[in-house]
Write a protein that holds these residues in place. Structure first.
Motif, PDB file in Angstrom:
ATOM      1  N   ASP A  11      43.016  12.579 -32.727  1.00  0.00           N
ATOM      2  CA  ASP A  11      44.184  13.130 -33.417  1.00  0.00           C
ATOM      3  C   ASP A  11      44.716  14.354 -32.684  1.00  0.00           C
ATOM      4  O   ASP A  11      45.926  14.497 -32.477  1.00  0.00           O
ATOM      5  N   LYS A  12      43.823  15.230 -32.298  1.00  0.00           N
ATOM      6  CA  LYS A  12      44.234  16.444 -31.604  1.00  0.00           C
ATOM      7  C   LYS A  12      44.896  16.125 -30.275  1.00  0.00           C
ATOM      8  O   LYS A  12      45.840  16.792 -29.850  1.00  0.00           O
ATOM      9  N   ALA A  13      44.397  15.081 -29.604  1.00  0.00           N
ATOM     10  CA  ALA A  13      44.960  14.699 -28.315  1.00  0.00           C
ATOM     11  C   ALA A  13      46.224  13.855 -28.457  1.00  0.00           C
ATOM     12  O   ALA A  13      46.896  13.574 -27.460  1.00  0.00           O
ATOM     13  N   GLY A  14      46.552  13.422 -29.680  1.00  0.00           N
ATOM     14  CA  GLY A  14      47.738  12.617 -29.910  1.00  0.00           C
ATOM     15  C   GLY A  14      47.637  11.214 -29.338  1.00  0.00           C
ATOM     16  O   GLY A  14      48.645  10.623 -28.937  1.00  0.00           O
ATOM     17  N   LEU A  15      46.432  10.651 -29.328  1.00  0.00           N
ATOM     18  CA  LEU A  15      46.223   9.314 -28.765  1.00  0.00           C
ATOM     19  C   LEU A  15      46.469   8.241 -29.819  1.00  0.00           C
ATOM     20  O   LEU A  15      45.962   8.335 -30.942  1.00  0.00           O
ATOM     21  N   SER A  16      47.220   7.239 -29.456  1.00  0.00           N
ATOM     22  CA  SER A  16      47.547   6.175 -30.412  1.00  0.00           C
ATOM     23  C   SER A  16      46.602   4.982 -30.318  1.00  0.00           C
ATOM     24  O   SER A  16      46.455   4.219 -31.284  1.00  0.00           O
ATOM     25  N   TYR A  27      40.065   5.281 -29.106  1.00  0.00           N
ATOM     26  CA  TYR A  27      39.698   6.692 -28.972  1.00  0.00           C
ATOM     27  C   TYR A  27      39.344   7.332 -30.306  1.00  0.00           C
ATOM     28  O   TYR A  27      38.926   8.498 -30.341  1.00  0.00           O
ATOM     29  N   ARG A  28      39.482   6.579 -31.390  1.00  0.00           N
ATOM     30  CA  ARG A  28      39.086   7.079 -32.698  1.00  0.00           C
ATOM     31  C   ARG A  28      37.638   6.712 -33.031  1.00  0.00           C
ATOM     32  O   ARG A  28      37.126   7.065 -34.090  1.00  0.00           O
ATOM     33  N   LEU A  29      37.010   6.002 -32.123  1.00  0.00           N
ATOM     34  CA  LEU A  29      35.593   5.712 -32.330  1.00  0.00           C
ATOM     35  C   LEU A  29      34.772   6.992 -32.181  1.00  0.00           C
ATOM     36  O   LEU A  29      35.014   7.786 -31.268  1.00  0.00           O
ATOM     37  N   PRO A  30      33.788   7.211 -33.038  1.00  0.00           N
ATOM     38  CA  PRO A  30      32.916   8.371 -32.869  1.00  0.00           C
ATOM     39  C   PRO A  30      32.063   8.237 -31.606  1.00  0.00           C
ATOM     40  O   PRO A  30      31.672   7.131 -31.214  1.00  0.00           O
ATOM     41  N   PHE A  31      31.773   9.361 -31.004  1.00  0.00           N
ATOM     42  CA  PHE A  31      30.960   9.399 -29.784  1.00  0.00           C
ATOM     43  C   PHE A  31      29.621   8.703 -29.989  1.00  0.00           C
ATOM     44  O   PHE A  31      29.152   7.954 -29.131  1.00  0.00           O
TER      45      PHE A  31
END
Length: 393
Positions: free
Chosen positions: A218-223, A227-231
């Motif tokens: 969210d902070k990086a603005g990735l759609s 990239y929303r998967l947890p590490f």
């Protein structure tokens, strides 16, 4: 194109297997093994598209890593560890991706993430000092991710502790050449790295918690939902995938060996129902590990694709099963190795290499079962999970 990567790895399989003894002799991947990985596209599966990435899914990545490790454990391990780092680079300031891949889209980034250094705040960034173990594939990498604790201005961790991920170019750290003397995964070249007072610009640092929770996207603005998967969900995939690939490689080598093996008494092993029983049981255990690992990452990916959050409870279940996959697969290797006869221990027999590699891989902190199993049990009991047990989940 992403779906073709595992097929290309399989085509390279005989040469990857042929390079395995050379990787061990060198104590790192040979230049040829590294070149085959680059040529396959595996390391670009999770790389951002704007930097030559293939737009692969986590399942694409997992299948490719398993395939590589099936032919050589060290190659699969480096692929699983180094191959996930491009995913995290995308969560940083766009300047970082340009620095890493602007001139060469095949540039690799190593790690480790253990917070073995102190990052002291400084104007415009941090001053980093520390020594880290187990930087897999570091000889073929030009950058490194490192875990660090925020400093208090006096060379000690600030309280409460705040863990960060920072990234440095090769010019800012030193590789300790004689620091990887082990019994398995020799070819990974997982050497120590040392940093002495390197400046890390603020845009090359990120809070671990933002990565762990999936909030960094969210902070990086990735759609892109990946990239929303947890590490803690995506990082273990390549490591445990490599273990499963080693198990599949050991099973294949065991089957080829048992087919024509004759006992000291002159009996054909393939006619022994007791030996066959353990081969069949091991095959089922390895397949179960594969299926369960794919199930975890696929379910998580489906959740973020549909706009749903991967909750702590989800993460706990996925991590619990991922750890169990690794232990189950290594137990299966033990069963077939113990029944492959004395010649299985000869260095010319790949079974012993898979056995050694898998046991060393099982020692990675991502495979430690106690705290994660404990945390998951508390969830089953309907209790709150204390912070110490949440680490790594």
């Amino acid at each position: 194109m992403a779906h073709d990567v595992a097929r290309r790895i399989e085509e390279f399989g005989p040469e990857l297997a042929e390079q395995a003894p050379e990787n061990e002799r060198l104590g790192k991947l040979s230049d040829r093994s590294a070149a085959l990985l680059r040529s396959s596209g595996l390391m670009r599966l999770l790389q951002p598209r704007e930097h030559g990435g293939l737009g692969g899914t986590p399942a694409d990545f997992l299948e490719a890593v398993i395939t590589a490790a099936r032919h050589d454990g060290s190659t699969g391990w480096v692929a699983g560890v180094v191959g996930v780092h491009p995913w995290e680079v995308a969560l940083f300031d766009p300047r970082l991706g340009q620095e890493i891949w602007g001139q060469n889209q095949d540039t690799w980034v190593a790690s480790p993430y253990t917070p073995s250094g102190i990052a002291e705040p400084a104007e415009g960034g941090y001053i980093l000092t520390g020594r880290w173990q187990f930087s897999s594939g570091t000889d073929h990498s030009d950058w490194v991710f490192l875990g660090a604790l925020l400093g208090n201005g006096q060379g000690k961790p600030a309280m409460p502790p705040r863990m960060m991920h920072v990234i440095l170019p090769r010019s800012d750290y030193r590789i300790i050449e004689d620091s990887w003397d082990v019994i398995g995964l020799l070819g990974t070249g997982s050497k120590d790295v040392v940093v002495q007072g390197a400046f890390v610009p603020a845009y090359r640092a990120i809070d671990h918690e933002a990565i762990a929770s999936g909030a960094a996207a969210d902070k990086a603005g990735l759609s892109d939902p990946i990239y929303r998967l947890p590490f803690s969900v995506i990082f273990p995939v390549g490591i445990t995938g490599a273990i499963i690939g080693m198990a599949e490689g050991a099973l294949a080598a065991h089957g080829a060996y048992q087919r024509d093996r004759v006992s000291a008494a002159g009996a054909r092993i393939r006619d022994d129902p007791y030996a066959a029983y353990f081969t069949g049981e091991a095959a089922s255990e390895i397949q179960a590990s594969r299926v369960q690992l794919f199930d975890g990452i696929t379910r998580a990916y489906d959740q973020v694709m549909s706009g749903r959050q991967v909750t702590f409870e989800d993460r706990s279940r996925i991590r619990r099963n991922q750890i169990r996959c690794a232990w189950r697969a290594v137990a299966a290797i033990d069963a077939i190795y113990a029944r492959s006869g004395g010649n299985a221990s000869r260095r010319t027999n790949p079974i012993q290499r898979f056995w050694r590699d898998a046991h060393v891989g099982l020692n990675h902190f991502i495979h430690v079962p106690g705290p994660t199993y404990h945390a998951d049990a508390m969830i089953q009991y309907g209790l709150d999970v204390p912070d110490p047990l949440r680490m790594g989940i």
